[in-house]
Design an enzyme around this catalytic site. Structure first.
Site, PDB file in Angstrom:
ATOM      1  N   GLY A   1      39.947  31.667 109.889  1.00 44.42           N
ATOM      2  CA  GLY A   1      41.280  32.283 109.769  1.00 44.42           C
ATOM      3  C   GLY A   1      42.226  31.323 109.067  1.00 44.42           C
ATOM      4  O   GLY A   1      41.884  30.169 108.796  1.00 44.42           O
ATOM      5  N   LEU A   2      43.412  31.829 108.804  1.00 40.40           N
ATOM      6  CA  LEU A   2      44.416  31.032 108.093  1.00 40.40           C
ATOM      7  C   LEU A   2      44.825  29.804 108.901  1.00 40.40           C
ATOM      8  O   LEU A   2      44.653  29.765 110.125  1.00 40.40           O
ATOM      9  CB  LEU A   2      45.670  31.890 107.850  1.00 40.40           C
ATOM     10  CG  LEU A   2      45.526  33.099 106.927  1.00 40.40           C
ATOM     11  CD1 LEU A   2      46.846  33.885 106.907  1.00 40.40           C
ATOM     12  CD2 LEU A   2      45.136  32.674 105.512  1.00 40.40           C
ATOM     13  N   SER A   3      45.409  28.845 108.217  1.00 40.78           N
ATOM     14  CA  SER A   3      45.982  27.689 108.909  1.00 40.78           C
ATOM     15  C   SER A   3      47.090  28.206 109.845  1.00 40.78           C
ATOM     16  O   SER A   3      47.903  29.039 109.444  1.00 40.78           O
ATOM     17  CB  SER A   3      46.570  26.730 107.866  1.00 40.78           C
ATOM     18  OG  SER A   3      47.222  25.671 108.508  1.00 40.78           O
ATOM     19  N   GLY A   4      47.081  27.759 111.070  1.00 46.87           N
ATOM     20  CA  GLY A   4      48.096  28.189 112.031  1.00 46.87           C
ATOM     21  C   GLY A   4      47.781  29.502 112.724  1.00 46.87           C
ATOM     22  O   GLY A   4      48.574  29.992 113.538  1.00 46.87           O
TER      23      GLY A   4
ATOM     24  N   GLY B   1      45.431  29.985 114.898  1.00 45.96           N
ATOM     25  CA  GLY B   1      45.109  29.746 116.314  1.00 45.96           C
ATOM     26  C   GLY B   1      43.693  29.272 116.587  1.00 45.96           C
ATOM     27  O   GLY B   1      43.279  29.181 117.749  1.00 45.96           O
ATOM     28  N   LYS B   2      42.959  28.935 115.558  1.00 50.25           N
ATOM     29  CA  LYS B   2      41.546  28.537 115.729  1.00 50.25           C
ATOM     30  C   LYS B   2      41.400  27.329 116.658  1.00 50.25           C
ATOM     31  O   LYS B   2      40.608  27.346 117.604  1.00 50.25           O
ATOM     32  CB  LYS B   2      40.919  28.197 114.349  1.00 50.25           C
ATOM     33  CG  LYS B   2      41.015  29.317 113.331  1.00 50.25           C
ATOM     34  CD  LYS B   2      40.452  28.912 111.983  1.00 50.25           C
ATOM     35  CE  LYS B   2      41.189  27.801 111.272  1.00 50.25           C
ATOM     36  NZ  LYS B   2      42.603  28.115 110.916  1.00 50.25           N
ATOM     37  N   THR B   3      42.141  26.278 116.348  1.00 47.78           N
ATOM     38  CA  THR B   3      42.018  25.042 117.136  1.00 47.78           C
ATOM     39  C   THR B   3      42.486  25.258 118.570  1.00 47.78           C
ATOM     40  O   THR B   3      41.837  24.805 119.529  1.00 47.78           O
ATOM     41  CB  THR B   3      42.858  23.916 116.487  1.00 47.78           C
ATOM     42  OG1 THR B   3      42.399  23.762 115.146  1.00 47.78           O
ATOM     43  CG2 THR B   3      42.704  22.600 117.225  1.00 47.78           C
TER      44      THR B   3
ATOM     45  N   SER C   1      37.471  28.003 106.474  1.00 45.72           N
ATOM     46  CA  SER C   1      36.293  28.594 105.811  1.00 45.72           C
ATOM     47  C   SER C   1      36.634  29.921 105.117  1.00 45.72           C
ATOM     48  O   SER C   1      36.247  30.984 105.587  1.00 45.72           O
ATOM     49  CB  SER C   1      35.135  28.766 106.799  1.00 45.72           C
ATOM     50  OG  SER C   1      35.531  29.277 108.052  1.00 45.72           O
TER      51      SER C   1
HETATM   52  P1  ADP Z   1      44.751  26.654 113.345  1.00 46.53           P
HETATM   53  O1  ADP Z   1      43.770  25.778 114.077  1.00 46.53           O
HETATM   54  O2  ADP Z   1      44.219  28.028 113.078  1.00 46.53           O
HETATM   55  O3  ADP Z   1      45.301  25.997 112.123  1.00 46.53           O
HETATM   56  P2  ADP Z   1      46.479  26.064 115.570  1.00 46.53           P
HETATM   57  O4  ADP Z   1      45.622  26.389 116.725  1.00 46.53           O
HETATM   58  O5  ADP Z   1      46.617  24.622 115.187  1.00 46.53           O
HETATM   59  O6  ADP Z   1      46.002  26.915 114.316  1.00 46.53           O
HETATM   60  O7  ADP Z   1      47.935  26.644 115.800  1.00 46.53           O
HETATM   61  C1  ADP Z   1      48.173  27.930 116.321  1.00 46.53           C
HETATM   62  C2  ADP Z   1      49.577  27.998 116.899  1.00 46.53           C
HETATM   63  O8  ADP Z   1      49.850  29.342 117.304  1.00 46.53           O
HETATM   64  C3  ADP Z   1      49.753  27.119 118.127  1.00 46.53           C
HETATM   65  O9  ADP Z   1      51.051  26.575 118.118  1.00 46.53           O
HETATM   66  C4  ADP Z   1      49.608  28.129 119.283  1.00 46.53           C
HETATM   67  O10 ADP Z   1      50.290  27.740 120.449  1.00 46.53           O
HETATM   68  C5  ADP Z   1      50.223  29.377 118.680  1.00 46.53           C
HETATM   69  N1  ADP Z   1      49.732  30.644 119.270  1.00 46.53           N
HETATM   70  C6  ADP Z   1      50.499  31.656 119.724  1.00 46.53           C
HETATM   71  N2  ADP Z   1      49.766  32.656 120.231  1.00 46.53           N
HETATM   72  C7  ADP Z   1      48.465  32.283 120.084  1.00 46.53           C
HETATM   73  C8  ADP Z   1      47.225  32.889 120.449  1.00 46.53           C
HETATM   74  N3  ADP Z   1      47.156  34.095 121.013  1.00 46.53           N
HETATM   75  N4  ADP Z   1      46.079  32.217 120.156  1.00 46.53           N
HETATM   76  C9  ADP Z   1      46.128  31.002 119.568  1.00 46.53           C
HETATM   77  N5  ADP Z   1      47.269  30.356 119.207  1.00 46.53           N
HETATM   78  C10 ADP Z   1      48.440  30.991 119.460  1.00 46.53           C
END
Ligand code: ADP
Length: 184
Positions: A11-14, A16-18, A85
């Protein structure tokens, strides 16, 4: 020993993957299972340090991560990968090659990712300071047939993590009754 598997969060950056993979890792560990997490940011600081963000390099990034995930999962490790990815073909190649590989599409519309801007990367990208930034100046190919889609803009982190756990239960990859005591 129970079979390993790969949960591949794309998925996109931000999106929620991590966040999801980190919380899930803790829950799975608590159940007494063997679990490992491969995170895109950490891989880029280590075994993928030499790679940039061209299509060619991103493909290598996905391939290397897939290689490690395959080694882990075939040795019984429950492997969680969080990696943008962006290419369908790369993901599908892994899916066809790796046993028990599940593609999880962490879906979050880009306007929500921009509003979250967890690492300040979107602000930079929108100011044209970051070439090849996925979703802004580079492509993201939406999974064609993901095994699970999570809409993180519509639910809490807890709800999203639970949806993955439910998915694992539905595939009999973990048992609802598992506790540390039962596993050892
Ligand atoms: P990624 O790893 O995809 O770049 P991050 O996990 O670093 O994204 O960031 C996701 C952000 O979105 C975090 O600040 C998280 O708290 C917020 N968020 C809000 N709702 C959700 C959800 N349902 N699942 C995952 N993250 C969420």
């Amino acid at each position: 020993m129970r079979n390993g598997y790969v949960l591949w969060f794309t998925g996109l950056s931000g999106s929620g993957k991590t966040t999801i993979a980190t919380k899930l890792e803790l829950k799975l560990r608590d159940m007494g299972t063997l679990v490992e997490r491969l995170d895109g940011d950490i891989l880029r600081e280590t075994i993928c340090k030499d790679l940039g963000f061209t299509k060619e390099d991103r493909i290598i990034n996905i391939e290397r991560t897939g290689f490690i995930a395959e080694l882990l999962s075939r040795n019984g490790v429950q492997t969680l990968v969080s990696l943008i990815s962006p290419y369908s073909d790369s993901r599908e190649k892994l899916k066809n090659r790796i046993a028990n590989f599940y593609e999880i599409y962490v879906h979050c519309p880009i306007e929500y990712c921009i509003a979250r801007d967890v690492k300040g990367l979107y602000t930079k990208a929108l100011q044209n300071k970051t070439p090849n930034f996925t979703g802004v100046t580079d492509i993201y190919e939406v999974p064609r047939q993901p095994d699970l889609t999570i809409d993180t803009h519509q639910e809490s982190v807890e709800e999203s993590v639970n949806r993955v756990l439910e998915f694992l239960y539905s595939k009999h990859l973990i048992l609802p009754s598992w506790t540390k005591e039962e596993f050892v």
